[in-house]
Scaffold this active site. Structure first.
Site, short mmCIF file in Angstrom:
data_model
loop_
_atom_site.label_atom_id
_atom_site.label_comp_id
_atom_site.label_asym_id
_atom_site.label_seq_id
_atom_site.Cartn_x
_atom_site.Cartn_y
_atom_site.Cartn_z
N ASP A 1 0.83 -1.20 0.00
CA ASP A 1 0.00 0.00 0.00
C ASP A 1 0.87 1.26 0.00
O ASP A 1 0.62 2.21 -0.75
CB ASP A 1 -0.92 -0.02 1.22
CG ASP A 1 -1.82 1.20 1.29
OD1 ASP A 1 -2.66 1.36 0.39
OD2 ASP A 1 -1.67 2.00 2.24
N LYS B 1 1.40 4.15 -2.98
CA LYS B 1 1.23 5.58 -2.71
C LYS B 1 2.46 6.38 -3.10
O LYS B 1 2.34 7.48 -3.66
CB LYS B 1 0.90 5.79 -1.22
CG LYS B 1 -0.48 5.27 -0.82
CD LYS B 1 -0.71 5.41 0.68
CE LYS B 1 -2.10 4.92 1.08
NZ LYS B 1 -2.31 4.98 2.55
#
Length: 816
Positions: free
Chosen positions: A662, A666
Site C-alpha cells: 500500500d 502511494k
C-alpha cells in the site's frame, strides 16, 4: 452505375429468416439525411445498425427536391424557366438512381420518373389548378421508391408505401385524421418480412384528393404512423444531433438537451423550435411512445430523447425565439371565431381579453383570408418572441426573475406566462437581436447543466460518502445540479436515469439493484442522458480500475480513492492520461494518498507554478503509523497487531498493511504526480511479513502472529539503544543519475519530524527548489471514514466547479 454499396453484411435482425420481434420502432429520415448518394448510403448503414424487419421507415424528399417542386409551381407561366427547372429536376433524380442502383433496378425507376415528369409537364398547361398537391407529392414518392430499391438490392427486401393510401383526412372536420380508417389501411399496406418505406408529408382526403401535412410534415407523418402502429419509439434522423437549449447557430454556448419531458418538447414545437415542429408530438400523447432526435451525419452521438421522465429532465431550461410572427388585433373576435382560429392556425398566444392573437407567418395568409371572409375588421403588426421554456417554468420564481432581469432596459411589448405554464413569453415590435437572445440564454440557463453521479463501492467509506451527500447537495451551490443516478458494488448495481433519492439510496439499492458484469455496466453508462457523468470509485478493486480506459473514452469523469490505476504499469498509466486528456475527462486522485490531506494539491500547485520536486518522503500508512507509534515494548507486537485489527485500524488481513504494498503504491502515485516516470518494481519495498507466514490463510496467520514478536522486539531494542524510534518510511529522491525510491522500516531520532505523530497520522515532506532548506510538511489524519469521505467530497466540489464553466463547441450540419 458509378457507385454502389460494397460488401454489406446482413444484419441478423434484418434477415427475413429470423423471427420478427413484436414491438415496432419508427425511423424517419429528413431531406438533408437523404440529400445525395453518400447520404443515402449512410442511411442504409444506419438502418442496418438500428432497425429490424418489423420497423417502419418514413422518408422526406431527397435534399431540396420539395423546394424544386415549389419553384416549378411558381414558374408555370414562364415556359422557358419552367422547362429549365423541370429538366434540372429530372436530371437530379436520374443521377441519384444511376449512382445507387444496378442497371436492371435503375431502368424500372427511370421509366417511372419519365412518366412522372411528363405528368408534371402536362399539368403545367393548366397552371396546376387541380394537381398542385399531386406534384408536391412526387418528392416523397421518388425518395421512398429509391431507398426501397437500394435496400432491396443490398440489404433485404423493402416495400415502398404511398402514404396517400394510408393516411385519410376528414375534409369535413378541418382535415383531422380519420384514425380508424387509417389504422386499417396501414395494416393492409404494411408487408411482413420486409422493411416498409413510408412517404412523409402527404396524405389523402376522403374524396381521394392528395393533401399535404405542411412543410416539415414528414416528422408529423412519422409520429402519426407510430401512433397507428402502437410503436415503442420514434427516431427522427436529421442533420443535427439533438435539441439544444437555444438555436446553436446563434448561441454558441447552447447545450444539448439529452432528455425532454413530453409537454416541454410540445411547447418548444408550438413556439417554433427549428428541430421540433408544432404537430409532431400530438400523435404520441395517447401512447407511451418515446421520441428520439438523432443525427444521420453522426449516428454514434447520443441525441435527444423525448418522453415521460422524472424530475431531472423536468428541470431542463431552454430559450427559443421566433422573428416571423404576426399579431392580429380586433375587437370583433367572438368565441366561435377564436375556436376556428385555434383549430386551424395554431396561434402562439391569445390575449386574455380576447382582442388579439399572435400566429406564425406560415399561417398568416390563410388566417387573414379567413378573417376577411368573416367580415371582421382587424389590424396586423409584425412582432418577435423570445421565450423561456421548461416544465412549469411560469411558476418558478427564480427563473422568471432572471428572465426579467435579462430584459431590463429593453423595449419589451408584453411579458406573459403561457396558459399551460411551460413557457414565459416576451414579445417585441421588432426582430429580437442575437445579442439579446444570447443574454437571455446566459442568464436563465447559467446553472442548468445536469451532472450524473455514480458511486462504486458501498463499504464503510462509501456508506459515509452517501451519508454526507444530502447535506452537501443542499448547502453547496457547486453541487446544485448533481444528481445521484447510480450505485454499484462488486456484484450488483442500481442505475436510474431519473435519479435516486439520496436519503433512501441504500434502501433503494437493496430493493432494486441488479446483477451486472463490467460490459453491462459500460453499456448502461454509455447511454447516460446528462451533460457530464462523474464516477466515484471507492473500491479497492484492480479489476474495476481496468474500466477507467473505457470510462475516459466515453468522456466520463473519475474521482478515485482506488490506488490501482494510479500505480499500474507505466504503459497503462500513460495511456489513461492520454485518453483522459484527449476526451476532456477529469481524473481526480487526491484521496488515493493521505485520505483528505492536500498533498496531491500541493504537488500540482508547485509544479504548475514552476517549481520542481526533488524529494518526497513520509509516513503514508495510517495503520503502520498507529502500530509503530504505540509499539513501546509493553505489549508484544502480535498483541498490538490484534488490538489494531479489533479496533478496525488494519485491513481484514493485516498482512495487506505489513507487506508495504500500500505504501509502495502511494509513493509511486506521488512520484508520478511529481513528474517522474517509474514502475512499481522500481521502488524497493520491505515486506514486514516473514516468508513462513506469507502463504497461510488469514486465520492461520493470526494464529501464528507471535512469530513476528522476536524480530520486532529486536528492532525496538536497537532503536532504543540509539535513542530513537521505529517508523515505516517512504522515500523518493532525485539523484544525478535519476532517482532512488524505497519503503521500509527505519530507526529515526526521537526529535525527527516523523517521530512525533498522533497515532494514525500521515506526514508528507516535500523538498523542492523553493523549499530546500526548510521542506514543506503536510501532516494530519491519513485514514478514517470521515476524512476519506470528506476528501472525496472535496474532489467532487472542485470538479463540479470546473465543469460549471466548461463549454462544448457545438458542431452541426445545419437545421432543416
Amino acid at each position: 452505375m458509378q457507385q454502389q454499396v460494397q460488401n454489406i453484411e446482413f444484419n441478423a435482425s434484418l434477415n427475413p429468416l429470423k423471427q420478427v420481434e413484436v414491438t415496432t420502432n419508427v425511423h424517419k429520415f429528413g431531406g438533408s439525411s437523404l440529400a445525395n448518394a453518400a447520404c443515402i448510403l449512410r442511411v442504409v448503414e444506419i438502418i442496418k445498425d438500428n432497425a429490424k424487419l418489423n420497423d417502419f421507415i418514413v422518408v422526406s424528399a431527397n435534399g431540396k427536391t420539395t423546394d424544386q417542386l415549389f419553384e416549378l409551381l411558381e414558374s408555370a407561366d414562364n415556359d422557358q424557366l419552367f422547362a429549365t427547372q423541370l429538366k434540372q429536376l429530372k436530371d437530379d433524380q436520374a443521377a441519384l438512381i444511376n449512382e445507387l442502383l444496378d442497371n436492371n433496378q435503375a431502368a424500372q425507376l427511370l421509366q417511372q420518373l419519365t412518366a412522372d415528369i411528363e405528368f408534371i409537364n402536362t399539368e403545367s398547361a393548366n397552371s396546376f389548378k387541380q394537381s398542385r398537391n399531386d406534384v408536391l407529392a412526387f418528392g416523397e414518392l421518388w425518395s421512398a421508391k429509391l431507398l426501397a430499391a437500394v435496400l432491396s438490392q443490398n440489404v433485404c427486401k423493402a416495400n415502398a408505401i404511398d402514404a396517400r393510401k394510408v393516411l385519410i383526412l376528414d375534409s369535413g372536420n378541418n382535415f383531422q385524421l380519420n384514425e380508424q380508417l387509417s389504422k386499417t389501411n396501414i395494416t393492409a399496406e404494411k408487408l411482413a418480412n420486409q422493411l416498409n418505406i413510408f412517404t412523409g408529408f402527404i396524405a389523402s382526403d376522403e374524396q381521394g384528393n392528395t393533401q399535404t401535412l405542411g412543410r416539415n410534415g414528414s416528422d408529423y407523418s412519422a409520429t402519426i404512423a407510430a401512433h397507428l402502429l402502437n410503436a415503442q419509439n420514434v427516431t427522427l434522423w436529421t442533420d443535427v444531433n439533438g435539441v439544444y437549449s437555444a438555436d446553436p447557430r446563434i448561441v454558441n454556448t447552447a447545450r444539448k438537451l439529452f432528455r425532454l419531458e413530453n409537454s416541454v418538447a410540445k411547447e418548444l414545437g408550438r413556439l417554433g423550435n427549428p428541430v421540433l415542429h408544432a404537430n409532431t408530438l400530438n400523435p404520441l400523447t395517447t401512447h407511451n411512445i418515446h421520441l428520439n432526435v438523432a443525427s444521420s451525419f453522426a449516428p454514434q452521438d447520443s441525441g435527444t430523447e423525448i418522453g415521460a421522465f422524472g424530475e431531472i429532465a423536468k428541470s431542463e431550461i431552454s430559450v427559443t425565439h421566433n422573428n416571423e410572427l404576426i399579431k392580429i388585433d380586433s375587437t370583433e373576435f367572438d368565441v366561435k371565431t377564436l375556436e376556428q382560429i385555434n383549430t386551424r392556425f395554431q396561434p402562439i398566444y391569445q390575449c386574455q381579453n380576447n382582442t388579439c392573437i399572435v400566429i406564425s407567418q406560415q399561417f398568416a395568409d390563410l388566417a387573414l383570408h379567413y378573417l376577411q371572409a368573416q367580415n371582421i375588421t382587424f389590424s396586423t403588426l409584425k412582432v418577435s418572441l423570445i421565450a423561456v421554456v421548461g416544465y412549469q417554468v411560469a411558476n418558478r420564481g427564480e427563473i422568471k426573475a432572471r428572465f426579467k432581469r435579462a430584459l431590463k432596459h429593453t423595449d419589451i411589448a408584453q411579458f406573459v406566462g403561457s396558459s399551460n405554464g411551460h413557457s414565459l413569453l416576451a414579445f417585441f415590435e421588432h426582430e429580437s437581436s442575437v445579442e439579446l437572445i444570447n443574454k437571455v440564454h446566459s442568464q436563465v440557463t447559467k446553472d442548468s447543466r445536469n451532472i450524473g453521479l455514480v458511486i462504486a463501492g458501498l463499504g464503510n467509506i462509501g456508506k459515509r460518502f452517501l451519508e454526507m451527500l444530502p447535506q452537501q447537495l443542499n448547502r453547496l451551490p457547486a453541487l446544485e445540479n448533481v444528481h445521484l443516478v447510480g450505485l454499484a458494488t462488486s456484484k450488483k448495481a442500481l442505475i436510474n436515469t431519473d435519479g435516486i433519492e439520496v436519503n433512501q439510496a441504500l434502501e433503494l439499492f437493496q430493493q432494486d439493484s441488479l446483477a451486472y458484469d463490467n460490459q453491462l455496466l459500460l453499456e448502461w453508462l454509455s447511454q447516460h442522458p446528462y451533460d457530464e457523468l462523474v464516477l466515484v470509485d471507492i473500491t479497492p478493486s484492480e479489476q474495476f480500475s481496468n474500466l477507467y480506459q473505457a470510462f475516459f473514452e466515453q468522456g466520463i469523469h473519475v474521482i478515485s480513492a482506488n490506488k490501482c490505476a494510479g500505480s499500474s504499469s507505466t504503459k497503462a498509466y500513460n495511456q489513461l492520461l492520454n485518453t483522459q486528456q484527449l476526451t476532456g475527462s477529469q481524473w481526480l486522485v487526491n484521496t488515493t494518498v493521505g485520505a483528505g490531506l492536500p498533498v496531491n494539491y500541493a504537488i500540482n500547485d508547485l509544479l504548475n507554478s514552476g517549481d520542481e520536486i526533488n524529494e518526497v518522503a513520509g509516513i503514508f500508512s495510517g495503520t503502520l503509523s498507529w502500530l509503530f507509534s504505540n509499539f513501546d515494548g509493553s505489549l508484544a507486537f502480535s498483541q498490538l497487531l490484534q488490538n489494531a485489527l479489533e479496533q478496525g485500524f488494519t485491513e481484514p488481513d493485516p498482512r495487506d498493511d505489513l507487506s508495504g504494498l500500500d505504501v509502495q503504491r502511494k509513493l509511486l502515485i506521488l512520484a508520478r504526480l511529481a513528474g517522474f516516470e517509474l514502475e512499481l518494481t522500481d521502488i524497493e519495498c520491505q515486506n514486514l511479513v516473514p516468508n513462513s507466514l506469507i502463504g497461510l490463510s488469514t486465520d492461520e496467520f493470526l494464529a501464528q502472529a507471535n512469530l513476528l514478536d522476536e524480530y520486532f522486539a529486536d528492532k525496538l531494542h536497537e532503536a532504543k539503544q540509539q535513542n530513537g524510534c521505529l517508523r515505516y518510511v517512504a522515500r523518493f529522491s532525485k539523484t544525478d543519475s535519476g532517482y532512488k525510491a524505497k519503503v521500509g522500516l527505519e530507526i529515526l531520532a526521537n526529535d525527527h519530524a516523523f517521530a512525533n505523530l498522533t497515532p494514525c497520522d500521515n506526514i508528507f515532506l516535500l523538498t523542492t527548489n523553493w523549499y530546500q532548506d526548510n521542506p514543506l510538511i503536510i501532516q494530519g489524519p491519513g485514514a478514517g471514514r470521515d476524512v476519506t469521505a470528506g476528501g472525496l467530497h472535496s474532489d467532487l466540489v472542485n470538479l463540479c466547479r470546473e465543469l460549471a464553466v466548461k463549454t462544448k463547441e457545438v458542431e452541426i450540419k445545419g437545421i432543416n
